[in-house]
Design a protein around this motif. Structure first.
Motif, mmCIF file in Angstrom:
data_model
loop_
_atom_site.group_PDB
_atom_site.id
_atom_site.type_symbol
_atom_site.label_atom_id
_atom_site.label_comp_id
_atom_site.label_asym_id
_atom_site.label_seq_id
_atom_site.Cartn_x
_atom_site.Cartn_y
_atom_site.Cartn_z
ATOM 1 N N ARG A 190 -25.524 -7.553 32.156
ATOM 2 C CA ARG A 190 -25.011 -7.142 30.929
ATOM 3 C C ARG A 190 -24.093 -8.002 30.057
ATOM 4 N N VAL A 191 -24.792 -8.178 28.855
ATOM 5 C CA VAL A 191 -23.805 -9.328 27.885
ATOM 6 C C VAL A 191 -22.853 -8.293 27.228
ATOM 7 N N GLU A 192 -21.509 -8.799 27.528
ATOM 8 C CA GLU A 192 -20.548 -7.926 26.758
ATOM 9 C C GLU A 192 -20.106 -8.579 25.528
ATOM 10 N N GLY A 193 -19.794 -7.631 24.468
ATOM 11 C CA GLY A 193 -19.124 -8.014 23.287
ATOM 12 C C GLY A 193 -17.771 -8.551 23.285
ATOM 13 N N ALA A 194 -17.334 -9.081 22.228
ATOM 14 C CA ALA A 194 -16.016 -9.684 22.209
ATOM 15 C C ALA A 194 -15.017 -8.627 22.491
ATOM 16 N N GLU A 195 -13.833 -9.252 22.873
ATOM 17 C CA GLU A 195 -12.637 -8.150 23.279
ATOM 18 C C GLU A 195 -12.213 -7.348 22.079
ATOM 19 N N PRO A 196 -11.806 -7.825 20.977
ATOM 20 C CA PRO A 196 -11.351 -7.334 19.828
ATOM 21 C C PRO A 196 -12.491 -6.294 19.271
ATOM 22 N N GLU A 197 -13.576 -6.418 19.414
ATOM 23 C CA GLU A 197 -14.799 -5.533 18.987
ATOM 24 C C GLU A 197 -14.678 -4.165 19.777
ATOM 25 N N ARG A 198 -14.555 -4.459 21.379
ATOM 26 C CA ARG A 198 -14.396 -3.477 22.431
ATOM 27 C C ARG A 198 -13.032 -2.715 21.891
ATOM 28 N N HIS A 199 -12.154 -3.250 21.778
ATOM 29 C CA HIS A 199 -10.834 -2.599 21.451
ATOM 30 C C HIS A 199 -10.810 -1.576 20.339
ATOM 31 N N ARG A 200 -11.672 -2.340 19.465
ATOM 32 C CA ARG A 200 -11.911 -1.259 17.996
ATOM 33 C C ARG A 200 -12.756 -0.006 18.485
ATOM 34 N N LEU A 201 -13.568 -0.338 19.177
ATOM 35 C CA LEU A 201 -14.711 0.654 19.528
ATOM 36 C C LEU A 201 -13.805 1.700 20.130
ATOM 37 N N ILE A 202 -13.090 1.418 21.026
ATOM 38 C CA ILE A 202 -12.209 2.269 21.966
ATOM 39 C C ILE A 202 -11.345 3.352 21.296
ATOM 40 N N GLN A 203 -10.565 2.602 20.394
ATOM 41 C CA GLN A 203 -9.985 3.166 19.425
ATOM 42 C C GLN A 203 -10.605 4.238 18.577
ATOM 43 N N GLU A 204 -11.904 3.853 18.098
ATOM 44 C CA GLU A 204 -12.882 4.701 17.199
ATOM 45 C C GLU A 204 -13.206 6.047 18.032
ATOM 46 N N ALA A 205 -13.357 5.830 19.271
ATOM 47 C CA ALA A 205 -13.802 6.864 19.870
ATOM 48 C C ALA A 205 -12.698 8.024 20.063
ATOM 49 N N LEU A 206 -11.364 7.796 20.000
ATOM 50 C CA LEU A 206 -10.488 8.641 20.055
ATOM 51 C C LEU A 206 -10.230 9.277 18.767
ATOM 52 N N LYS A 207 -10.792 8.904 17.731
ATOM 53 C CA LYS A 207 -10.886 9.524 16.223
ATOM 54 C C LYS A 207 -11.620 10.675 16.382
#
Length: 265
Positions: free
Chosen positions: A2-19
């Motif tokens: 698995r190639v994982e994306g950059a941490e800031p982008e992951r954090h943004r996606l996690i916060q978007e999920a809670l919207k």
């Protein structure tokens, strides 16, 4: 591999999920973030420490005080992990109002579920329309239980049929939760809850609403009970003075449950 994306982008996606919803499991976030469970858990820990999300049992939720204006109810299973500390404190206060020999009506809902668990080994009679609660009491309780008849509605977890007669049951107290509370009274988002609650309310001497303080910030579509019909509201100590006064000005007794400071999950 698995190639994982950059941490800031992951954090943004996690916060978007809670919207989109106020709770998400690590499994939910696997598809959203595209990272390993271990990486997601490390991201969750960092975001929790920063105060932008809240770790709860089984996943993440919105921070305390961050309320989404919702016009629809969460499914029972999703709602079980939201505001657990406040719901438990409210349930403890509700249990203090019950005495051996009482006949009680307990409506479906997650706060009511926690409350009824505390009565499982008490000498009380419980009438409930909650399938999850009835199943739990069957396995764990010794109290007398009567179950509503009708069809199982899985999303709210209740049993009801409009074609069946109202149950021949009377109780000293009717305990129930609420989707929202305001000047209009108690409101619900699921239309099914209107006939259920109004019917059961006619069969109890007192109506006691178990509602954590977030319910005063919610919106819902269907008025169910006016404040003047409610005897008592049990809420948590995050209730605002304005909302507290709104209840007492209408003659509603308010019991405020103390919520312990939350520990990280």
């Amino acid at each position: 591999m698995r190639v994982e994306g950059a941490e800031p982008e992951r954090h943004r996606l996690i916060q978007e999920a809670l919207k989109e919803r106020p709770f998400a499991t690590v499994r939910d976030l696997l598809d959203v973030v595209g990272a390993s469970p271990a990486t997601i858990r490390r991201d969750i820990a960092k975001l929790h420490q920063a105060g932008v999300i809240r770790k709860v049992f089984g996943g993440i939720a919105l921070p305390e005080g961050a309320h989404v204006q919702r016009m629809h109810a969460r499914p029972f299973m999703e709602n079980r992990v939201v505001n657990v500390e406040a719901k438990t404190a409210i349930a403890v206060e509700a249990a203090k109002l019950c005495h051996d020999g009482d006949s009680l009506i307990i409506n479906g809902g997650t706060t009511s579920f926690i409350f009824a668990q505390m009565l499982a080994r008490r000498s009380v009679k419980i009438f409930t329309n909650s399938m999850p609660l009835a199943a739990w009491l069957w396995e764990n309780g010794i109290c007398h239980v009567t179950i509503a008849g009708g069809e199982l509605h899985r999303e709210p977890g209740v049993v009801f049929s409009s074609s069946m007669q109202q149950p021949d049951v009377f109780a000293s107290k009717f305990f129930l939760g609420a989707q929202a509370l305001g000047l209009e009274g108690m409101l619900e988002s699921h239309p099914l809850m209107v006939p259920i609650i109004t019917g059961l309310a006619k069969r109890a001497d007192e109506i006691i609403v178990l509602a954590d303080s977030s319910k005063f910030e919610m919106r819902a579509r269907y008025p169910v009970l006016p404040l003047t019909r409610i005897s008592t509201v049990i809420t948590d100590d995050r209730i605002s003075e304005t909302h507290h006064d709104m209840l007492t000005n209408e003659g509603v007794e308010v019991i405020v449950a103390a919520v312990s400071p939350q520990e990280p999950a």
